[in-house]
Design an enzyme around this catalytic site. Structure first.
Site, short mmCIF file in Angstrom:
data_model
loop_
_atom_site.label_atom_id
_atom_site.label_comp_id
_atom_site.label_asym_id
_atom_site.label_seq_id
_atom_site.Cartn_x
_atom_site.Cartn_y
_atom_site.Cartn_z
N HIS A 61 -9.21 -2.99 -9.58
CA HIS A 61 -8.24 -4.02 -9.17
C HIS A 61 -8.69 -5.40 -9.65
CE1 HIS A 61 -7.52 -1.15 -5.56
NE2 HIS A 61 -6.43 -1.09 -6.30
N LYS A 69 0.83 6.24 2.96
CA LYS A 69 -0.62 6.16 3.21
C LYS A 69 -0.93 5.61 4.60
CE LYS A 69 -1.76 5.22 -1.66
NZ LYS A 69 -2.22 4.17 -2.59
N ARG A 110 -3.81 3.37 -14.93
CA ARG A 110 -5.09 3.91 -15.36
C ARG A 110 -4.93 5.10 -16.29
NH1 ARG A 110 -6.85 4.60 -9.35
NH2 ARG A 110 -4.72 5.36 -9.54
N SER A 151 -9.15 3.63 -4.91
CA SER A 151 -9.59 3.34 -3.54
C SER A 151 -9.82 4.65 -2.77
CB SER A 151 -8.54 2.51 -2.81
OG SER A 151 -8.35 1.29 -3.45
O1 PNS Z 1 -1.65 0.53 -4.03
P1 PNS Z 1 -0.42 1.35 -3.82
O2 PNS Z 1 -0.49 2.11 -2.50
O3 PNS Z 1 -0.14 2.27 -4.98
O4 PNS Z 1 0.80 0.32 -3.73
C1 PNS Z 1 2.14 0.76 -3.51
C2 PNS Z 1 2.98 -0.39 -2.96
C3 PNS Z 1 2.35 -0.88 -1.67
C4 PNS Z 1 3.02 -1.52 -3.97
C5 PNS Z 1 4.42 0.12 -2.68
O5 PNS Z 1 4.37 1.16 -1.76
C6 PNS Z 1 5.34 -1.00 -2.18
O6 PNS Z 1 5.90 -1.73 -2.97
N1 PNS Z 1 5.48 -1.13 -0.85
C7 PNS Z 1 6.31 -2.17 -0.24
C8 PNS Z 1 7.64 -1.59 0.29
C9 PNS Z 1 8.65 -1.43 -0.83
O7 PNS Z 1 9.15 -2.39 -1.39
N2 PNS Z 1 8.94 -0.16 -1.16
C10 PNS Z 1 9.85 0.19 -2.25
C11 PNS Z 1 9.09 0.32 -3.55
S1 PNS Z 1 10.12 0.86 -4.88
#
Ligand code: PNS
Length: 158
Positions: A17, A41, A90, A128
Site C-alpha cells: 500500500h 470483510k 498486484r 493484508s
Molecule cells: O482493500 P479492499 O477491501 O479491497 O477495499 C475495497 C473497498 C473498501 C474499496 C470497497 O469495498 C468499497 O469501495 N467500499 C465502500 C462502499 C462502496 O462504495 N461499495 C461499492 C463499491 S463498487
C-alpha cells in the site's frame, strides 16, 4: 487541484500500500488515503487504529491525508472534490474484482475515474490478509509492514 482518493480496508497497511501511495503523491496534488467499509470483510483493527497506522506510515508525505468514511465510495470522493480513485493491482487474480468495482463506480459517477497502479514487483505477494495470517501464526512480518504496524499486530494478538 487534482485530488485522488485511495480507498481500502488497510487491515493493516502494508509496504505494498505504501508503495502505491508514494507513487500516487507524485501524480496528484493531493491523495486522500481513506479507510473504507468492505462488506465482505470483518476487520481485525478498528477504523481509528487503521487510520493511526496509515498516518504513521505516510507522515513524510506533505500532500497525503488520512481519513475514514462509511457509505458509498463515489459519494465520499465527490464530497472531497476528488476526480480519481486509486487502486493497486498486484496480479491477474485482483483483476476481476477490481474491474467490476471500477465499472460499478463509473456507472454511479461518470466523472470519477479509477486509476490502477502496480506496486514494485517485490510486493506482488503482499496482502493484508496474509500479513494477518503470518503474524497470527507467529511468523516474521518485518519484510511486509513497517515496524509500528508489526508492533500493533503483536499488541492485537496479545
Ligand atoms: O482493500 P479492499 O477491501 O479491497 O477495499 C475495497 C473497498 C473498501 C474499496 C470497497 O469495498 C468499497 O469501495 N467500499 C465502500 C462502499 C462502496 O462504495 N461499495 C461499492 C463499491 S463498487
Amino acid at each position: 487541484m487534482k485530488i485522488a482518493v485511495y480507498p481500502g480496508s488497510f487491515d493493516p497497511i502494508t509496504f505494498g500500500h505504501i508503495d502505491i501511495i508514494e507513487r500516487a503523491v507524485t501524480l496528484f496534488d493531493k491523495v486522500i488515503v481513506t479507510v473504507s467499509q468492505n462488506f465482505e470483510k470483518t476487520p481485525w483493527f478498528t477504523a481509528a487504529e487503521r487510520c493511526e497506522m496509515i498516518k504513521d506510515s505516510v507522515s513524510g508525505l506533505a500532500n497525503c491525508e488520512v481519513d475514514h468514511f462509511k457509505g458509498l465510495l463515489v459519494d465520499y470522493v465527490s464530497r472531497m472534490h476528488g476526480t480519481a480513485i486509486i487502486r493497486g493491482l498486484r496480479a491477474l487474480s485482483d483483476f476481476e474484482f477490481e474491474f467490476k468495482m471500477a465499472l460499478m463506480n463509473r456507472s454511479l459517477a461518470e466523472d470519477i475515474t479509477t486509476v490502477f497502479m502496480m506496486p514494485h514487483a517485490r510486493y506482488t505477494h503482499v496482502s493484508s490478509s496474509l500479513v494477518r495470517e503470518v503474524a497470527g501464526l507467529g511468523g516474521d512480518v518485518s519484510m511486509l509492514v513497517p515496524d509500528h504496524v508489526a508492533r500493533m499486530l503483536k499488541k492485537k494478538l496479545a
